[in-house]
Design a protein around this motif. Structure first.
Motif, PDB file in Angstrom:
ATOM      1  N   ALA A  69     -22.302 -41.341  -7.072  1.00 15.03           N
ATOM      2  CA  ALA A  69     -21.073 -40.777  -6.510  1.00 15.03           C
ATOM      3  C   ALA A  69     -21.359 -39.966  -5.246  1.00 15.03           C
ATOM      4  O   ALA A  69     -20.649 -40.085  -4.252  1.00 15.03           O
ATOM      5  CB  ALA A  69     -20.368 -39.902  -7.546  1.00 15.03           C
ATOM      6  N   TRP A  70     -22.400 -39.165  -5.283  1.00 14.62           N
ATOM      7  CA  TRP A  70     -22.708 -38.310  -4.134  1.00 14.62           C
ATOM      8  C   TRP A  70     -23.208 -39.110  -2.940  1.00 14.62           C
ATOM      9  O   TRP A  70     -23.149 -38.633  -1.805  1.00 14.62           O
ATOM     10  CB  TRP A  70     -23.690 -37.223  -4.515  1.00 14.62           C
ATOM     11  CG  TRP A  70     -22.980 -36.123  -5.251  1.00 14.62           C
ATOM     12  CD1 TRP A  70     -22.951 -35.931  -6.602  1.00 14.62           C
ATOM     13  CD2 TRP A  70     -22.154 -35.104  -4.694  1.00 14.62           C
ATOM     14  NE1 TRP A  70     -22.155 -34.857  -6.909  1.00 14.62           N
ATOM     15  CE2 TRP A  70     -21.660 -34.323  -5.749  1.00 14.62           C
ATOM     16  CE3 TRP A  70     -21.778 -34.771  -3.389  1.00 14.62           C
ATOM     17  CZ2 TRP A  70     -20.813 -33.246  -5.554  1.00 14.62           C
ATOM     18  CZ3 TRP A  70     -20.939 -33.685  -3.197  1.00 14.62           C
ATOM     19  CH2 TRP A  70     -20.466 -32.943  -4.276  1.00 14.62           C
ATOM     20  N   HIS A  71     -23.710 -40.297  -3.177  1.00  8.95           N
ATOM     21  CA  HIS A  71     -24.237 -41.106  -2.077  1.00  8.95           C
ATOM     22  C   HIS A  71     -23.324 -42.284  -1.715  1.00  8.95           C
ATOM     23  O   HIS A  71     -23.709 -43.120  -0.909  1.00  8.95           O
ATOM     24  CB  HIS A  71     -25.650 -41.601  -2.406  1.00  8.95           C
ATOM     25  CG  HIS A  71     -26.641 -40.476  -2.402  1.00  8.95           C
ATOM     26  ND1 HIS A  71     -27.205 -39.998  -1.250  1.00  8.95           N
ATOM     27  CD2 HIS A  71     -27.146 -39.725  -3.411  1.00  8.95           C
ATOM     28  CE1 HIS A  71     -28.020 -39.005  -1.544  1.00  8.95           C
ATOM     29  NE2 HIS A  71     -27.993 -38.815  -2.846  1.00  8.95           N
ATOM     30  N   SER A  72     -22.139 -42.342  -2.300  1.00 12.57           N
ATOM     31  CA  SER A  72     -21.185 -43.387  -1.935  1.00 12.57           C
ATOM     32  C   SER A  72     -20.462 -42.983  -0.661  1.00 12.57           C
ATOM     33  O   SER A  72     -20.212 -41.800  -0.428  1.00 12.57           O
ATOM     34  CB  SER A  72     -20.156 -43.595  -3.050  1.00 12.57           C
ATOM     35  OG  SER A  72     -20.769 -44.160  -4.182  1.00 12.57           O
ATOM     36  N   LYS A  73     -20.146 -43.971   0.134  1.00  7.62           N
ATOM     37  CA  LYS A  73     -19.367 -43.730   1.354  1.00  7.62           C
ATOM     38  C   LYS A  73     -17.898 -43.959   1.026  1.00  7.62           C
ATOM     39  O   LYS A  73     -17.541 -44.972   0.422  1.00  7.62           O
ATOM     40  CB  LYS A  73     -19.790 -44.704   2.453  1.00  7.62           C
ATOM     41  CG  LYS A  73     -21.215 -44.545   2.900  1.00  7.62           C
ATOM     42  CD  LYS A  73     -21.550 -45.607   3.935  1.00  7.62           C
ATOM     43  CE  LYS A  73     -23.025 -45.578   4.272  1.00  7.62           C
ATOM     44  NZ  LYS A  73     -23.383 -46.664   5.194  1.00  7.62           N
ATOM     45  N   VAL A  74     -17.066 -43.019   1.425  1.00  5.30           N
ATOM     46  CA  VAL A  74     -15.623 -43.165   1.277  1.00  5.30           C
ATOM     47  C   VAL A  74     -15.031 -42.956   2.665  1.00  5.30           C
ATOM     48  O   VAL A  74     -15.329 -41.971   3.332  1.00  5.30           O
ATOM     49  CB  VAL A  74     -15.038 -42.149   0.281  1.00  5.30           C
ATOM     50  CG1 VAL A  74     -13.518 -42.228   0.241  1.00  5.30           C
ATOM     51  CG2 VAL A  74     -15.618 -42.380  -1.113  1.00  5.30           C
ATOM     52  N   TYR A  75     -14.226 -43.913   3.101  1.00  5.47           N
ATOM     53  CA  TYR A  75     -13.635 -43.817   4.435  1.00  5.47           C
ATOM     54  C   TYR A  75     -12.310 -44.564   4.479  1.00  5.47           C
ATOM     55  O   TYR A  75     -12.008 -45.365   3.602  1.00  5.47           O
ATOM     56  CB  TYR A  75     -14.597 -44.361   5.499  1.00  5.47           C
ATOM     57  CG  TYR A  75     -14.982 -45.807   5.301  1.00  5.47           C
ATOM     58  CD1 TYR A  75     -14.273 -46.829   5.932  1.00  5.47           C
ATOM     59  CD2 TYR A  75     -16.049 -46.164   4.483  1.00  5.47           C
ATOM     60  CE1 TYR A  75     -14.621 -48.155   5.750  1.00  5.47           C
ATOM     61  CE2 TYR A  75     -16.405 -47.479   4.295  1.00  5.47           C
ATOM     62  CZ  TYR A  75     -15.694 -48.478   4.934  1.00  5.47           C
ATOM     63  OH  TYR A  75     -16.036 -49.789   4.745  1.00  5.47           O
ATOM     64  N   MET A  76     -11.535 -44.238   5.530  1.00  5.03           N
ATOM     65  CA  MET A  76     -10.246 -44.905   5.727  1.00  5.03           C
ATOM     66  C   MET A  76     -10.355 -45.843   6.917  1.00  5.03           C
ATOM     67  O   MET A  76     -10.968 -45.520   7.922  1.00  5.03           O
ATOM     68  CB  MET A  76      -9.141 -43.889   5.981  1.00  5.03           C
ATOM     69  CG  MET A  76      -8.725 -43.163   4.726  1.00  5.03           C
ATOM     70  SD  MET A  76      -7.150 -42.313   4.885  1.00  5.03           S
ATOM     71  CE  MET A  76      -6.024 -43.659   5.057  1.00  5.03           C
ATOM     72  N   GLN A  77      -9.743 -47.006   6.746  1.00  7.63           N
ATOM     73  CA  GLN A  77      -9.673 -47.984   7.826  1.00  7.63           C
ATOM     74  C   GLN A  77      -8.344 -48.723   7.685  1.00  7.63           C
ATOM     75  O   GLN A  77      -8.052 -49.252   6.607  1.00  7.63           O
ATOM     76  CB  GLN A  77     -10.850 -48.961   7.735  1.00  7.63           C
ATOM     77  CG  GLN A  77     -10.944 -49.922   8.877  1.00  7.63           C
ATOM     78  CD  GLN A  77     -12.198 -50.780   8.764  1.00  7.63           C
ATOM     79  OE1 GLN A  77     -13.077 -50.541   7.944  1.00  7.63           O
ATOM     80  NE2 GLN A  77     -12.268 -51.784   9.591  1.00  7.63           N
ATOM     81  N   ASN A  78      -7.549 -48.715   8.722  1.00  6.69           N
ATOM     82  CA  ASN A  78      -6.229 -49.358   8.698  1.00  6.69           C
ATOM     83  C   ASN A  78      -5.373 -48.850   7.538  1.00  6.69           C
ATOM     84  O   ASN A  78      -4.758 -49.631   6.826  1.00  6.69           O
ATOM     85  CB  ASN A  78      -6.360 -50.882   8.633  1.00  6.69           C
ATOM     86  CG  ASN A  78      -7.104 -51.442   9.823  1.00  6.69           C
ATOM     87  OD1 ASN A  78      -6.988 -50.924  10.933  1.00  6.69           O
ATOM     88  ND2 ASN A  78      -7.878 -52.477   9.589  1.00  6.69           N
ATOM     89  N   GLN A  79      -5.390 -47.551   7.319  1.00  8.34           N
ATOM     90  CA  GLN A  79      -4.600 -46.884   6.278  1.00  8.34           C
ATOM     91  C   GLN A  79      -5.019 -47.271   4.856  1.00  8.34           C
ATOM     92  O   GLN A  79      -4.268 -47.064   3.903  1.00  8.34           O
ATOM     93  CB  GLN A  79      -3.093 -47.158   6.464  1.00  8.34           C
ATOM     94  CG  GLN A  79      -2.554 -46.738   7.808  1.00  8.34           C
ATOM     95  CD  GLN A  79      -2.651 -45.234   8.026  1.00  8.34           C
ATOM     96  OE1 GLN A  79      -2.676 -44.463   7.085  1.00  8.34           O
ATOM     97  NE2 GLN A  79      -2.716 -44.817   9.274  1.00  8.34           N
ATOM     98  N   ILE A  80      -6.199 -47.856   4.717  1.00  8.61           N
ATOM     99  CA  ILE A  80      -6.726 -48.227   3.396  1.00  8.61           C
ATOM    100  C   ILE A  80      -7.995 -47.415   3.146  1.00  8.61           C
ATOM    101  O   ILE A  80      -8.844 -47.297   4.025  1.00  8.61           O
ATOM    102  CB  ILE A  80      -7.036 -49.738   3.330  1.00  8.61           C
ATOM    103  CG1 ILE A  80      -5.759 -50.553   3.563  1.00  8.61           C
ATOM    104  CG2 ILE A  80      -7.661 -50.103   1.981  1.00  8.61           C
ATOM    105  CD1 ILE A  80      -5.996 -52.043   3.717  1.00  8.61           C
ATOM    106  N   VAL A  81      -8.101 -46.857   1.946  1.00 11.20           N
ATOM    107  CA  VAL A  81      -9.283 -46.087   1.571  1.00 11.20           C
ATOM    108  C   VAL A  81     -10.308 -47.044   0.967  1.00 11.20           C
ATOM    109  O   VAL A  81      -9.992 -47.803   0.051  1.00 11.20           O
ATOM    110  CB  VAL A  81      -8.933 -44.969   0.565  1.00 11.20           C
ATOM    111  CG1 VAL A  81     -10.184 -44.184   0.186  1.00 11.20           C
ATOM    112  CG2 VAL A  81      -7.861 -44.051   1.125  1.00 11.20           C
ATOM    113  N   TYR A  82     -11.524 -46.987   1.509  1.00 16.73           N
ATOM    114  CA  TYR A  82     -12.608 -47.832   1.038  1.00 16.73           C
ATOM    115  C   TYR A  82     -13.704 -46.984   0.423  1.00 16.73           C
ATOM    116  O   TYR A  82     -13.923 -45.842   0.823  1.00 16.73           O
ATOM    117  CB  TYR A  82     -13.224 -48.624   2.204  1.00 16.73           C
ATOM    118  CG  TYR A  82     -12.342 -49.719   2.723  1.00 16.73           C
ATOM    119  CD1 TYR A  82     -12.426 -51.000   2.203  1.00 16.73           C
ATOM    120  CD2 TYR A  82     -11.431 -49.476   3.743  1.00 16.73           C
ATOM    121  CE1 TYR A  82     -11.613 -52.018   2.683  1.00 16.73           C
ATOM    122  CE2 TYR A  82     -10.613 -50.485   4.230  1.00 16.73           C
ATOM    123  CZ  TYR A  82     -10.715 -51.752   3.696  1.00 16.73           C
ATOM    124  OH  TYR A  82      -9.912 -52.746   4.173  1.00 16.73           O
TER     125      TYR A  82
END
Length: 161
Positions: free
Chosen positions: A76-89
């Motif tokens: 969990a601490w090393h996962s990348k979470v980001y938004m692209q085109n209004q979608i959370v990845y």
């Protein structure tokens, strides 16, 4: 009851699929945060021994769960979470692979240390499923708590459907 070879192949296929799936960016969906831990819990229930469980298996299970808590937290601490085109990845990293490999090595080591593999894998596979459930649940809970973007996805899915 499952056959040992069939179950082993299913376990390996699921783990490989999930691990490599975690390495690809994927949109956050509530179903993946909930269904994977529940699926593993179901398999744990299905493979739980019908007779009494020896104390050594309970100790082994506790150690596997501790390793799984650590693995899920690291993931969990090393996962990348980001938004692209209004979608959370969300996307795993190389650490995800290392964590899964380490968990499997620890699980095998504990199995051999407790002499459980000599008694037949079918008697102890519930312990592996418990560990997998804990990894998925821990990872999901920490990601949910750590990233407001993920909370927003869950909140908007309640409103929209």
């Amino acid at each position: 009851m499952y056959s040992n070879v069939g179950t082993a192949l299913i376990v390996i296929a699921i783990i490989v699929w999930v691990v490599f799936r975690q390495l690809r960016p994927k949109p956050v969906k509530k179903i993946f945060f909930v269904i994977l831990p529940l699926l593993a819990l179901y398999e744990m229930y299905q493979t739980f021994p019908q007779s009494s469980v020896p104390v050594s298996q309970w100790i082994e299970c506790i150690l596997v769960v501790i390793a799984a808590l650590i693995a899920g937290t690291i993931q969990a601490w090393h996962s990348k979470v980001y938004m692209q085109n209004q979608i959370v990845y969300v996307q795993g990293t190389k650490i995800t692979l290392i964590t899964w490999a380490s968990f499997i090595i620890v699980r095998l080591g504990l199995g051999f240390a407790f002499g459980e593999f000599a008694t037949g894998y079918h008697r102890i596979q519930w312990i592996l499923w418990a560990g997998i459930a804990v990894i998925f649940a821990t990872r999901s809970l920490i990601l949910y708590a750590k990233f407001p973007e993920i909370k927003h996805v869950f909140a908007s899915s309640k409103v929209n459907g």
